[in-house]
Design a protein around this motif. Structure first.
Motif, PDB file in Angstrom:
ATOM      1  N   SER A 164       0.988  -1.029   0.184  1.00  0.00           N
ATOM      2  CA  SER A 164       0.068  -0.038  -0.018  1.00  0.00           C
ATOM      3  C   SER A 164       0.897   1.364  -0.089  1.00  0.00           C
ATOM      4  N   LYS A 165       2.184   1.032   0.107  1.00  0.00           N
ATOM      5  CA  LYS A 165       2.880   2.121   0.229  1.00  0.00           C
ATOM      6  C   LYS A 165       3.101   3.044  -1.193  1.00  0.00           C
ATOM      7  N   HIS A 166       3.157   2.325  -2.131  1.00  0.00           N
ATOM      8  CA  HIS A 166       3.111   2.625  -3.572  1.00  0.00           C
ATOM      9  C   HIS A 166       1.955   2.366  -4.345  1.00  0.00           C
ATOM     10  N   PRO A 167       0.525   2.671  -4.248  1.00  0.00           N
ATOM     11  CA  PRO A 167      -0.653   1.896  -4.875  1.00  0.00           C
ATOM     12  C   PRO A 167      -0.264   2.093  -6.479  1.00  0.00           C
ATOM     13  N   GLY A 168      -0.563   1.022  -7.033  1.00  0.00           N
ATOM     14  CA  GLY A 168      -0.410   0.630  -8.328  1.00  0.00           C
ATOM     15  C   GLY A 168       1.093   0.234  -8.970  1.00  0.00           C
ATOM     16  N   ARG A 169       1.772   0.149  -7.902  1.00  0.00           N
ATOM     17  CA  ARG A 169       3.310  -0.511  -8.128  1.00  0.00           C
ATOM     18  C   ARG A 169       3.072  -1.741  -8.131  1.00  0.00           C
ATOM     19  N   VAL A 170       3.620  -2.647  -9.190  1.00  0.00           N
ATOM     20  CA  VAL A 170       3.781  -4.135  -8.847  1.00  0.00           C
ATOM     21  C   VAL A 170       5.010  -4.663  -8.241  1.00  0.00           C
ATOM     22  N   TYR A 171       4.746  -5.298  -7.150  1.00  0.00           N
ATOM     23  CA  TYR A 171       5.767  -5.878  -6.323  1.00  0.00           C
ATOM     24  C   TYR A 171       5.788  -7.488  -6.553  1.00  0.00           C
ATOM     25  N   SER A 172       7.390  -7.587  -6.823  1.00  0.00           N
ATOM     26  CA  SER A 172       7.600  -9.315  -7.076  1.00  0.00           C
ATOM     27  C   SER A 172       7.363  -9.957  -5.763  1.00  0.00           C
ATOM     28  N   ARG A 173       7.299 -11.291  -6.232  1.00  0.00           N
ATOM     29  CA  ARG A 173       7.256 -12.235  -4.803  1.00  0.00           C
ATOM     30  C   ARG A 173       8.170 -11.989  -3.869  1.00  0.00           C
ATOM     31  N   ALA A 206     -13.913  -7.044   5.194  1.00  0.00           N
ATOM     32  CA  ALA A 206     -14.254  -5.718   5.856  1.00  0.00           C
ATOM     33  C   ALA A 206     -14.828  -4.722   4.624  1.00  0.00           C
ATOM     34  N   GLY A 207     -14.916  -5.183   3.525  1.00  0.00           N
ATOM     35  CA  GLY A 207     -15.573  -4.575   2.429  1.00  0.00           C
ATOM     36  C   GLY A 207     -14.618  -4.011   1.344  1.00  0.00           C
ATOM     37  N   ALA A 208     -13.325  -4.536   1.606  1.00  0.00           N
ATOM     38  CA  ALA A 208     -12.558  -4.063   0.754  1.00  0.00           C
ATOM     39  C   ALA A 208     -12.306  -5.055  -0.602  1.00  0.00           C
ATOM     40  N   ASP A 209     -13.124  -4.772  -1.983  1.00  0.00           N
ATOM     41  CA  ASP A 209     -12.769  -5.974  -2.797  1.00  0.00           C
ATOM     42  C   ASP A 209     -11.759  -5.644  -3.734  1.00  0.00           C
ATOM     43  N   ASP A 210     -11.041  -6.557  -3.948  1.00  0.00           N
ATOM     44  CA  ASP A 210     -10.131  -6.452  -5.210  1.00  0.00           C
ATOM     45  C   ASP A 210      -9.221  -5.292  -5.051  1.00  0.00           C
ATOM     46  N   VAL A 211      -8.566  -4.927  -3.684  1.00  0.00           N
ATOM     47  CA  VAL A 211      -7.600  -3.921  -3.651  1.00  0.00           C
ATOM     48  C   VAL A 211      -6.332  -4.332  -3.654  1.00  0.00           C
ATOM     49  N   ILE A 212      -6.078  -5.856  -3.671  1.00  0.00           N
ATOM     50  CA  ILE A 212      -4.789  -6.372  -4.062  1.00  0.00           C
ATOM     51  C   ILE A 212      -5.051  -7.111  -5.295  1.00  0.00           C
ATOM     52  N   GLN A 213      -4.298  -6.968  -6.317  1.00  0.00           N
ATOM     53  CA  GLN A 213      -4.584  -7.475  -7.570  1.00  0.00           C
ATOM     54  C   GLN A 213      -3.275  -8.360  -8.113  1.00  0.00           C
ATOM     55  N   ALA A 214      -3.547  -9.593  -8.466  1.00  0.00           N
ATOM     56  CA  ALA A 214      -2.505 -10.310  -9.097  1.00  0.00           C
ATOM     57  C   ALA A 214      -2.150  -9.694 -10.529  1.00  0.00           C
ATOM     58  N   VAL A 215      -0.718  -9.867 -10.615  1.00  0.00           N
ATOM     59  CA  VAL A 215      -0.279  -9.302 -12.113  1.00  0.00           C
ATOM     60  C   VAL A 215       0.412 -10.612 -12.523  1.00  0.00           C
ATOM     61  N   PHE A 222      -1.099  -3.222  -5.212  1.00  0.00           N
ATOM     62  CA  PHE A 222      -2.195  -2.471  -4.399  1.00  0.00           C
ATOM     63  C   PHE A 222      -3.068  -1.390  -5.016  1.00  0.00           C
ATOM     64  N   VAL A 223      -4.549  -1.298  -5.280  1.00  0.00           N
ATOM     65  CA  VAL A 223      -5.033  -0.354  -5.869  1.00  0.00           C
ATOM     66  C   VAL A 223      -5.969   0.468  -4.790  1.00  0.00           C
TER      67      VAL A 223
END
Ligand code: CA
Length: 232
Positions: A164-173, A206-215, A222-223
């Protein structure tokens, strides 16, 4: 001073842990059997439980599952193999940490104390208040989505903090593993996927759908709360 349960059927390991934890100033209660440990956890409400997986009576996984029906006591699993960690995480039993044998007793004591500190903070942590739906409190290791406690494990908390530090950035495993485990243990990609799955599940609740997306083929991102579900 805290009361710590050591649930381990191998006498040598049990005694080693009892000695080190007692030396560190804790009250230690030792158990050999899963069923007796479960009864005593209910009766005595320890501050933390070190729990072996393979135990006579009922196994550690079942002990953890049953304890979680009545208590949030921090639980650290003592596991024999790395793939056992995958299994425990996959089962979503609500364990707080894992130590793989053979371990150094000093390391176990350090983890016990870190976890005790976190759980004490948890009890007294204020919730900060700004406009983001996601609130992270690194002092208490607690995360909130629209004021709802997500009840994350330390590993899940670290993963969410990084993502969540950089929304939109893709982090590798690999990046995520390094963020989640400060001691650089060998963790498989599958374990990261299991943690992420659990994290998504808690966010969804908690009502947050799809905020973590797999690329696909890369990792996760994190979106930020565009699709916040305001019903909860
Ligand atoms: Ca055992």
């Amino acid at each position: 001073m805290s009361t710590i349960f050591v649930v381990e059927d191998e006498a040598e390991i049990r005694q080693l842990l009892v000695d080190y934890l007692a030396q560190a100033g804790h009250t230690v209660v030792a158990h050999e059997r899963g069923d007796q440990a479960l009864t005593d956890i209910r009766a005595q409400q320890p501050d933390l439980v070190l729990l072996d997986v393979m135990l006579p009576g009922i196994d550690g996984l079942e002990v953890c599952r049953q304890v979680r029906e009545f208590s949030h006591v921090p639980i650290i699993f003592l596991t024999a193999r790395h793939d056992e960690v995958d299994r425990i995480v996959g089962l979503r039993l609500g364990a707080d940490d894992y130590v793989v044998k053979p371990f150094s007793p000093r390391e176990v004591v350090a983890r016990v104390e870190a976890l005790l500190r976190r759980s004490q903070w948890q009890q007294a942590a204020p919730v900060s208040n700004d406009s983001s739906p996601l609130q992270l409190d690194s002092g208490s290791y607690q995360a909130y989505w629209q004021q709802q406690l997500l009840d994350l494990t330390p590993v899940e908390f670290r993963l969410l903090t990084m993502l969540s530090k950089h929304p939109g950035r893709v982090y590798s495993r690999d990046e995520l593993i390094n963020a989640a485990y400060d001691d650089h243990r060998i963790v498989s990609d599958r374990t990261v996927d299991s943690h992420i799955k659990n994290l998504r599940h808690k966010l969804q609740n908690a009502g947050a759908d799809d905020v973590i997306q797999a690329v696909y083929g890369v990792g996760y991102r994190f979106v930020n709360g565009k699709n916040v579900n305001g019903n909860k």
